[in-house]
Design an enzyme around this catalytic site. Structure first.
Site, PDB file in Angstrom:
ATOM      1  N   VAL A  11       0.747  -1.222  -0.236  1.00 32.30           N
ATOM      2  CA  VAL A  11      -0.009   0.038   0.112  1.00 32.30           C
ATOM      3  C   VAL A  11       0.797   1.347  -0.082  1.00 32.30           C
ATOM      4  O   VAL A  11       0.588   2.205  -0.824  1.00 32.30           O
ATOM      5  CB  VAL A  11      -1.071   0.112   1.270  1.00 32.30           C
ATOM      6  CG1 VAL A  11      -1.675   1.227   1.417  1.00 32.30           C
ATOM      7  CG2 VAL A  11      -2.047  -1.169   1.301  1.00 32.30           C
ATOM      8  N   THR A 121      -5.732  -0.677   6.477  1.00 31.52           N
ATOM      9  CA  THR A 121      -6.911  -0.985   6.747  1.00 31.52           C
ATOM     10  C   THR A 121      -7.139  -1.348   8.297  1.00 31.52           C
ATOM     11  O   THR A 121      -6.348  -2.197   8.923  1.00 31.52           O
ATOM     12  CB  THR A 121      -7.151  -2.235   6.148  1.00 31.52           C
ATOM     13  OG1 THR A 121      -7.049  -2.167   4.591  1.00 31.52           O
ATOM     14  CG2 THR A 121      -8.646  -3.026   6.279  1.00 31.52           C
ATOM     15  N   LEU A 154      -7.059  -0.839  -3.154  1.00 29.20           N
ATOM     16  CA  LEU A 154      -6.207  -1.341  -4.086  1.00 29.20           C
ATOM     17  C   LEU A 154      -6.083  -3.118  -4.198  1.00 29.20           C
ATOM     18  O   LEU A 154      -6.169  -3.566  -3.113  1.00 29.20           O
ATOM     19  CB  LEU A 154      -4.604  -0.954  -3.774  1.00 29.20           C
ATOM     20  CG  LEU A 154      -4.604   0.486  -3.631  1.00 29.20           C
ATOM     21  CD1 LEU A 154      -3.225   0.879  -3.276  1.00 29.20           C
ATOM     22  CD2 LEU A 154      -4.913   1.460  -4.987  1.00 29.20           C
ATOM     23  N   ARG A 155      -6.262  -3.624  -5.248  1.00 26.99           N
ATOM     24  CA  ARG A 155      -6.131  -4.927  -5.359  1.00 26.99           C
ATOM     25  C   ARG A 155      -4.764  -5.454  -5.922  1.00 26.99           C
ATOM     26  O   ARG A 155      -3.966  -4.733  -6.773  1.00 26.99           O
ATOM     27  CB  ARG A 155      -7.049  -5.457  -6.624  1.00 26.99           C
ATOM     28  CG  ARG A 155      -8.612  -5.365  -6.294  1.00 26.99           C
ATOM     29  CD  ARG A 155      -9.559  -5.550  -7.652  1.00 26.99           C
ATOM     30  NE  ARG A 155      -9.044  -4.433  -8.549  1.00 26.99           N
ATOM     31  CZ  ARG A 155      -9.754  -4.295  -9.778  1.00 26.99           C
ATOM     32  NH1 ARG A 155     -10.384  -5.213 -10.114  1.00 26.99           N
ATOM     33  NH2 ARG A 155      -9.360  -3.370 -10.431  1.00 26.99           N
ATOM     34  N   ASN A 227     -14.986  -4.904   1.507  1.00 28.42           N
ATOM     35  CA  ASN A 227     -13.993  -6.187   1.350  1.00 28.42           C
ATOM     36  C   ASN A 227     -14.888  -7.196   1.810  1.00 28.42           C
ATOM     37  O   ASN A 227     -14.703  -8.214   1.289  1.00 28.42           O
ATOM     38  CB  ASN A 227     -12.742  -5.832   2.312  1.00 28.42           C
ATOM     39  CG  ASN A 227     -11.628  -5.526   1.499  1.00 28.42           C
ATOM     40  OD1 ASN A 227     -11.771  -5.189   0.521  1.00 28.42           O
ATOM     41  ND2 ASN A 227     -10.454  -5.699   2.019  1.00 28.42           N
ATOM     42  N   LEU A 269     -17.813 -13.958  -8.163  1.00 24.45           N
ATOM     43  CA  LEU A 269     -18.477 -14.856  -8.076  1.00 24.45           C
ATOM     44  C   LEU A 269     -17.970 -16.269  -8.688  1.00 24.45           C
ATOM     45  O   LEU A 269     -18.558 -17.356  -8.892  1.00 24.45           O
ATOM     46  CB  LEU A 269     -19.805 -14.808  -8.942  1.00 24.45           C
ATOM     47  CG  LEU A 269     -20.983 -13.875  -8.492  1.00 24.45           C
ATOM     48  CD1 LEU A 269     -21.892 -13.598  -9.265  1.00 24.45           C
ATOM     49  CD2 LEU A 269     -21.485 -14.499  -7.032  1.00 24.45           C
ATOM     50  N   ALA A 271     -16.064 -19.414  -8.443  1.00 22.85           N
ATOM     51  CA  ALA A 271     -15.979 -20.620  -7.177  1.00 22.85           C
ATOM     52  C   ALA A 271     -14.547 -21.303  -7.551  1.00 22.85           C
ATOM     53  O   ALA A 271     -14.085 -21.030  -8.573  1.00 22.85           O
ATOM     54  CB  ALA A 271     -16.955 -21.631  -7.682  1.00 22.85           C
ATOM     55  N   CYS A 279      -5.560  -9.298   2.810  1.00 19.46           N
ATOM     56  CA  CYS A 279      -6.797  -8.692   3.070  1.00 19.46           C
ATOM     57  C   CYS A 279      -8.210  -9.339   3.632  1.00 19.46           C
ATOM     58  O   CYS A 279      -8.590  -9.213   4.659  1.00 19.46           O
ATOM     59  CB  CYS A 279      -7.017  -7.878   1.794  1.00 19.46           C
ATOM     60  SG  CYS A 279      -5.494  -6.534   1.493  1.00 19.46           S
ATOM     61  N   ARG A 346       1.090 -14.551   0.908  1.00 16.92           N
ATOM     62  CA  ARG A 346       0.045 -14.566   2.455  1.00 16.92           C
ATOM     63  C   ARG A 346      -0.968 -15.102   2.250  1.00 16.92           C
ATOM     64  O   ARG A 346      -1.930 -14.878   1.315  1.00 16.92           O
ATOM     65  CB  ARG A 346       0.117 -12.927   2.818  1.00 16.92           C
ATOM     66  CG  ARG A 346       1.430 -12.666   3.390  1.00 16.92           C
ATOM     67  CD  ARG A 346       1.712 -11.171   3.633  1.00 16.92           C
ATOM     68  NE  ARG A 346       1.064 -10.234   2.419  1.00 16.92           N
ATOM     69  CZ  ARG A 346       0.838  -9.062   2.426  1.00 16.92           C
ATOM     70  NH1 ARG A 346       1.388  -8.286   3.553  1.00 16.92           N
ATOM     71  NH2 ARG A 346       0.623  -8.135   1.550  1.00 16.92           N
TER      72      ARG A 346
END
Ligand code: UDX
Length: 449
Positions: A11, A121, A154-155, A227, A269, A271, A279, A346
């Site tokens: 970040v 966060t 941020l992704r 999130n 969505l 799977a 995060c 992580r």
């Protein structure tokens, strides 16, 4: 404006680089002197597309500098962005000790008033605690501090693009002056007045969102609420996937059709092995804990967390059912990072998969475009291959754990000739069951027959 960024991780580095690109003078600091040394030597310690280019340009324009001297950094900036880690404790509660440490540094090192902005966060109500800590640590004659919340959305893998093209910029403040300063900081982003590494000729108008001003508590809550809603969507898709397996339906077709309703939306969505990363898993734990601390039982999130943890159990059920005996089998793990386009491992499902395979006596080979270096120290007994086809040679099974594009495009006709057995267990539903069966594979995935 002169800005200080404390914490040079995913970040902090992206924030510092992009705000420098927006024309501000940014000084970045971190307690990890090695990391600061790498940055000063022009090395970027994390893999994030476009970050290297944006940092190099900022250095050339003398818009960004690095120091391991926190005091120097704190005194240099008018606005201080706190971008330190907030990992989960055993209890699931967010560990805010790094935030507290920064508050003490700011209070004791600052020689003039500062706007202190929490970008890490954090659970709602942290801003209140941060304000108290700054006051408590400040000497009586010390400068005054304002606190604001400016959560990041941020992704990993698209963080630079996300920063430059935000859907929304949220600022939580206690006073109009703080709102004005943050608007001034972000105005070049909103006006698309920066050199964009993605849109050479300038960013399309629709790529910049709006800046919303709210209170600190609301801003903190927006982050966790956003999130955890995304995590809920993923776990919902995974329960639908379990249903599809038992009923004989196709989860890809079901979720695709669901997503055609704009009220539902097609994204998140998918799977499979579920969510990892630094995060979602920690944010939903922190949110559950925060809710409980104010008397709200967030059952839906507990269920989402439980469903997500079950994904690994489901995956191992598939592996055991197909391989029967794991011991002595050679298994190729395709994908180590928690998601594609990042080197971050992580909370990556692949690491739990490898841990279990080794416990069961498998011979594990692995391939990943970016995350091998971070995984090697954890599992030295695994054989790593840059080239996925080398990992597949003589394999009794291939396990797909990360949705890398290179795996989507694998030539399974060639791979089948290299493998000892044509068995693929796909944790990310990358392939068509029909096509894999036509190539002679025993193919298992999530939510498809
Ligand atoms: C997330 C949020 O998207 C971002 O807005 C926030 O600022 C930080 O957390 P990130 O964790 O980097 O970003 O990755 P994301 O793309 O959201 O994916 C999270 C995890 O969910 C990954 O493990 C991914 O594989 C998984 N995922 C994602 C699914 O399993 N299914 C999906 O449909 C989407």
């Amino acid at each position: 404006m002169r800005l200080t960024v404390i914490g040079c991780g995913y970040v902090g580095l992206v924030t510092g680089a992009c705000l420098a690109a927006a024309g501000h003078e940014v000084i970045c600091t971190d307690i990890d002197e090695k990391r600061i040394g790498q940055l000063k030597a022009g090395k970027v310690p994390i893999y994030e597309e476009h970050l290297d280019e944006v940092l190099q340009r900022a250095v050339a324009d003398k818009k960004i500098s690095y120091t391991s001297n926190a005091g120097e950094a704190i005194r240099a900036g008018d606005v201080i962005f706190i971008c330190v880690g907030t990992p989960p404790k055993e209890s699931g509660e967010a560990d805010l000790s790094a935030i507290d440490h920064v508050a003490r540094q700011v209070a004791t090192e600052a020689r003039s008033p500062k706007l202190v902005v929490e970008k890490s966060t954090v659970p709602a109500l942290t801003g209140v605690q941060l304000q108290k800590a700054l006051a408590a640590y400040s000497p009586a004659s010390g400068p005054k501090f304002q606190v604001a919340s400016n959560p990041e959305f941020l992704r990993e893998g698209t963080a630079v693009g996300d920063f430059f093209h935000p859907d929304r910029i949220i600022v939580g403040v206690e006073d109009a002056a703080s709102a004005a300063r943050l608007r001034e900081i972000y105005q070049p982003i909103l006006d698309r007045k920066f050199h964009c590494p993605i849109h050479a000729g300038g960013c399309p108008k629709e790529t910049s969102g709006e800046l919303l001003v709210t209170t600190i508590n609301s801003a903190e809550l927006i982050k966790h609420a956003s999130n955890s809603f995304l995590a809920l969507k993923i776990s919902y898709a995974n329960v639908i996937s379990d249903l599809c397996e038992r009923i004989g339906a196709d989860v890809e077709e079901v979720t695709h059709a669901m997503g055609l309703d704009p009220r539902i939306g097609a994204q998140f969505l998918q799977a499979g092995l579920g969510f990892g990363g630094f995060c979602f898993p920690k944010d939903i734990q922190a949110f559950i804990h925060l809710a409980a601390s104010v008397g709200v039982d967030f059952e839906m999130l507990k269920a989402a967390e439980r469903v997500n943890k079950q994904r690994l159990e489901r995956f191992f059920e598939k592996i055991h059912r197909a391989l029967w005996v794991i011991k002595g089998k050679r298994v190729a793990v395709l994908g180590l990072a928690f998601k594609a386009n990042t080197d971050d491992i992580r909370f990556a499902p692949a690491l739990e998969v490898i841990r279990k395979l080794l416990e069961d006596g498998a011979i594990v080979h692995a391939s990943d475009p970016e995350a091998i270096a971070r995984t090697k120290p954890i599992f030295p007994q695994v054989v790593y291959h840059e080239d996925p086809y080398d990992a597949l040679k003589q394999a009794d099974a291939a396990l797909v754990c990360t949705e890398w594009q290179i795996f989507r495009k694998l030539d399974w006709e060639l791979a089948g000739q290299l493998m000892a057995r044509r068995l693929v267990i796909d944790g990310r539903n990358l392939y068509s069951p029909k096509k894999m069966q036509e190539l002679g594979f025993e193919y298992h995935s999530f939510g498809r027959v």
